[in-house]
Write a protein that holds these residues in place. Structure first.
Motif, PDB file in Angstrom:
ATOM      1  N   LEU A 377       0.829  -1.208   0.000  1.00 39.81           N
ATOM      2  CA  LEU A 377       0.000   0.000   0.000  1.00 39.81           C
ATOM      3  C   LEU A 377       0.862   1.256   0.000  1.00 39.81           C
ATOM      4  O   LEU A 377       0.546   2.238  -0.687  1.00 39.81           O
ATOM      5  N   ALA A 380       2.071   1.782  -3.478  1.00 40.06           N
ATOM      6  CA  ALA A 380       1.041   2.353  -4.342  1.00 40.06           C
ATOM      7  C   ALA A 380       0.864   3.834  -4.079  1.00 40.06           C
ATOM      8  O   ALA A 380       0.688   4.642  -5.009  1.00 40.06           O
ATOM      9  N   SER A 381       0.944   4.224  -2.806  1.00 41.32           N
ATOM     10  CA  SER A 381       0.785   5.634  -2.465  1.00 41.32           C
ATOM     11  C   SER A 381       1.956   6.465  -2.966  1.00 41.32           C
ATOM     12  O   SER A 381       1.775   7.566  -3.491  1.00 41.32           O
ATOM     13  N   ALA A 397      -4.062  -2.682  -5.294  1.00 41.75           N
ATOM     14  CA  ALA A 397      -4.286  -1.383  -4.646  1.00 41.75           C
ATOM     15  C   ALA A 397      -4.080  -0.273  -5.657  1.00 41.75           C
ATOM     16  O   ALA A 397      -3.175  -0.340  -6.492  1.00 41.75           O
ATOM     17  N   PRO A 399      -3.953   4.128  -5.947  1.00 41.91           N
ATOM     18  CA  PRO A 399      -3.826   5.332  -5.110  1.00 41.91           C
ATOM     19  C   PRO A 399      -5.074   6.206  -5.184  1.00 41.91           C
ATOM     20  O   PRO A 399      -5.795   6.205  -6.184  1.00 41.91           O
ATOM     21  N   THR A 409      -4.918   5.189  -0.227  1.00 43.46           N
ATOM     22  CA  THR A 409      -5.033   4.071  -1.168  1.00 43.46           C
ATOM     23  C   THR A 409      -6.403   3.420  -1.040  1.00 43.46           C
ATOM     24  O   THR A 409      -7.051   3.477   0.014  1.00 43.46           O
TER      25      THR A 409
END
Length: 691
Positions: A377, A380-381, A397, A399, A409
């Motif tokens: 996560l 992804a962020s 996941a 963003p 996310t």
């Protein structure tokens, strides 16, 4: 059979000749067939009807589809047979239009009929050939009647068809009737899912024509379920056998093929290709139809999701709503993480199709480590890109980004039955964008509400003073649900001579500009009154200030200087500058409510104003009720609350404390209408509390 460069006829008095020019549209093959049928009827050549109509259809259809020019159709019949010539006016060799099986990856509209034209002409015609002219080119074919190959072949077809119904000749080659029947098989337009039955019928006819032991059609719709058997006929194709495999000419995500357990022959592969292309056309229609239905469904879903998200301007409620939109339609589970002020991800909301699994989901989401969901996560962020999730909570996941800000996310778990297809991934990314925008809007609204509340509180006294013998109470209801600063205000200010100045006012408009003017009015009154200026002078100076610096806004005011008088009375000097008259509520035995004071000029409109003074006394238990026009102009449809209803509502409150009077009047005004207040409501009560 042979290919030649020009048609040859026997000539004679018994010839029947028709020539016609037809447009390049889908009705041309039918018109050409009608022309051939009429000539055959005149010449008594009905035994050539099937072959003639089949070949005429092939040539005209190919010419219409690929030449896209007008067509000249010439039909000539004599006692020995029939000659048909189809001429178009397109450039390029005939082979470009008729020869060569279409590549599987080419566009489906290039069709489909391509690749079989010359094959059928060569198979059924006694002779055929091409004709080149300065203006175009054409193809002709000849069908002989007596002693010709067509006559012998037709007799064989009729014999075998009558005996076996197989539709093939004794030497295993397909006949015209069988070919026509193969091409005329179509799905049932009224069936819910006509493709399996259609594919089975097409496969059965094909296996009989080529003498195959069996066949199967496999189709993968790209929905995560893999390749499925769409149709099967006869014996299942053996894995070790030399299978005849033909891919289906369909677009992604569809893929598949046709397999026959057939011995190699001259016509097995071309006919299998022909059947596969016919099936591919209908599969492509099915793909487009399903895609259109799915697209419409997803668009409806996204529109409903946007509407639901837009209805909430509360941050926590918005984030709690997002997983409910995703599960179970788009995933087995969903988790929303937001980024705090230190850049750390915090679980804001989650949902699972099986609520009993939620504790396990929360434990997995809280795990740390390089291979944990938390690490994915964070990736992804940081990367602002989609990241796959593995392990027991498989999924991916995306963003949450709105207006360039990374908010967190959206993690979604895969379905139990299948993985997310590209359409679902696109929809989830769209949901993430809309969810991020909804969260950002809710945060902006929350921040705006906090600013408005802070600004409004700065314009109102935090508490009213506690004075022996005098009771003060106030109620304030801003419009817009505390999200916008109003122009109404009140204040209680001590005067140098020991009296108290009670102020209530209403600045025109709302918002920051109105709040700025409200703050200006409040500060000027406090400064001038604190310096001991007489109230008439305070109003004149304030009017001058608003005319110069008010930005076109005006203000109505009610000022009352209150001091203790003889025999426990309160002496009140009342000044009204364009404001509604207050209500005097008497608390004696003859309780009554009446308007008091004389109107004056609103401030900020004119250079000169008039503010007459009204002197009155409040006996113990009496009260003076000040209010703004948000009370009297409260609407219920076309009906106003009005001043008379206010006076009537105040009369029964005689003898009650200032707090009770203010609270009861506020509740009465709010309860008058089910609508939210359109204007600020301010009520200030002054009461003589002497015993």
């Amino acid at each position: 059979m042979s290919a030649e460069t020009g048609p040859a006829t026997n000539g004679g008095a018994d010839e029947h000749v028709r020539r016609v020019r037809l447009p390049p549209d889908r009705r041309t093959p039918a018109a050409a067939r009608a022309l051939v049928r009429s000539v055959l009827g005149e010449a008594d050549l009905d035994e050539l009807l099937d072959e003639a109509l089949l070949l005429t259809t092939e040539l005209t259809t190919n010419a219409v589809e690929h030449a896209r020019t007008e067509l000249d159709i010439e039909v000539e019949a004599d006692v020995a047979g029939l000659t048909v010539t189809v001429t178009d006016f397109a450039a390029g060799p005939v082979e470009d239009l008729l020869v060569g099986v279409r590549n599987v990856t080419s566009d489906i509209t290039e069709v489909a009929e391509r690749g079989r034209g010359l094959l059928l002409v060569d198979h059924f015609a006694s002779r055929w050939g091409t004709t080149y002219l300065p203006t175009g080119k054409g193809i002709w074919f000849r069908l002989d009647r007596h002693g010709g190959e067509a006559f012998v072949r037709r007799a064989a077809v009729e014999h075998v068809t009558a005996a076996t119904g197989a539709g093939v000749t004794e030497n295993g080659t397909p006949g015209a009737a069988a070919m026509s029947e193969l091409m005329q098989i179509n799905p049932d337009p009224y069936a819910d899912d006509p493709l399996p039955e259609f594919a089975t019928g097409l496969l059965a006819r094909l296996t009989e024509m080529v003498g195959a032991a069996g066949g199967v059609v496999r189709l993968d719709r790209g929905d995560g379920q893999g390749s499925q058997v769409l149709a099967r006929y006869g014996r299942h194709p053996r894995q070790e056998a030399e299978l005849l495999r033909v891919p289906l000419a369909v677009h992604r995500p569809y893929a598949g093929g046709l397999e026959l357990d057939a011995a190699p022959s001259t016509y097995a592969r071309p006919l299998a290709v022909l059947a596969a292309e016919r099936l591919s056309l209908h599969l492509e229609n099915d793909r487009l139809r399903r895609a259109d239905v799915r697209r419409s469904t997803w668009l409806t879903f996204l529109a409903e999701a946007s509407e639901l998200l837009a209805q909430s301007l509360d941050v926590e409620l918005t984030m709690a709503l997002i997983p409910q939109l995703v599960v179970p339609r788009l995933g087995q589970w969903c988790a929303v993480h937001t980024t705090d002020e230190w850049g750390r991800l915090r679980l804001a909301a989650s949902s699972h199709a099986d609520e009993s699994v939620l504790p396990q989901l929360h434990r997995v989401l809280q795990e740390t480590g390089p291979d944990s969901v938390q690490a994915r996560l964070r990736e992804a962020s940081r990367s602002a890109a989609q990241v796959p999730l593995s392990g027991p909570m498989e999924g991916f996941a995306v963003p949450l980004i709105a207006r360039g800000q990374r908010l967190g996310t959206l993690a979604v778990g895969r379905h139990q039955a299948h993985r997310h297809d590209p359409d679902e991934v696109s929809v989830l990314e769209d949901v993430a964008r809309r969810a991020a925008l909804a969260i950002e809007n809710a945060r902006i609204h929350a921040e705006r509400r906090r600013v408005a509340q802070a600004l409004q509180q700065s314009l109102l006294p935090p508490v009213l003073p506690v004075v022996e013998g005098i009771g003060f109470a106030a109620e304030y209801v801003p419009t817009g649900g505390d999200a916008e600063v109003g122009g109404d205000f009140y204040d209680v200010v001590p005067l140098p001579d020991g009296r108290w100045l009670v102020v209530i006012g209403d600045v025109s408009g709302k918002g920051v500009q109105a709040a700025a003017v409200t703050g200006l009015v409040r500060d000027v009154i406090r400064v001038l009154a604190g310096d001991g200026k007489p109230l008439p002078e305070v109003l004149v100076r304030l009017n001058e200030t608003l005319v110069d610096r008010g930005g076109g806004r005006y203000c109505t005011l009610a000022l009352a200087a209150v001091g203790l008088g003889d025999r426990d009375q309160l002496d009140v000097a009342l000044h009204l500058a364009g404001h509604d008259r207050p209500v005097q509520l008497r608390g004696g035995d003859g309780a009554a409510a009446a308007f008091v004071g004389r109107g004056g000029t609103a401030l900020g409109l004119l250079d000169a104003i008039t503010t007459p003074t009204a002197e009155l006394s409040l006996e113990p238990g009496d009260a003076l009720i000040f209010y703004t026009d948000g009370v009297t102009e409260r609407r219920r449809g076309r009906e106003l609350f009005g001043t008379e209803r206010l006076r009537a509502s105040a009369a029964p409150l005689a003898g009650y404390s200032a707090d009770v009077v203010a609270a009861r009047l506020r509740a009465t005004a709010i309860g008058f209408s089910a609508e939210a207040p359109r204007d600020d409501i301010a009520i200030l009560v002054l009461r003589n509390d002497a015993l």
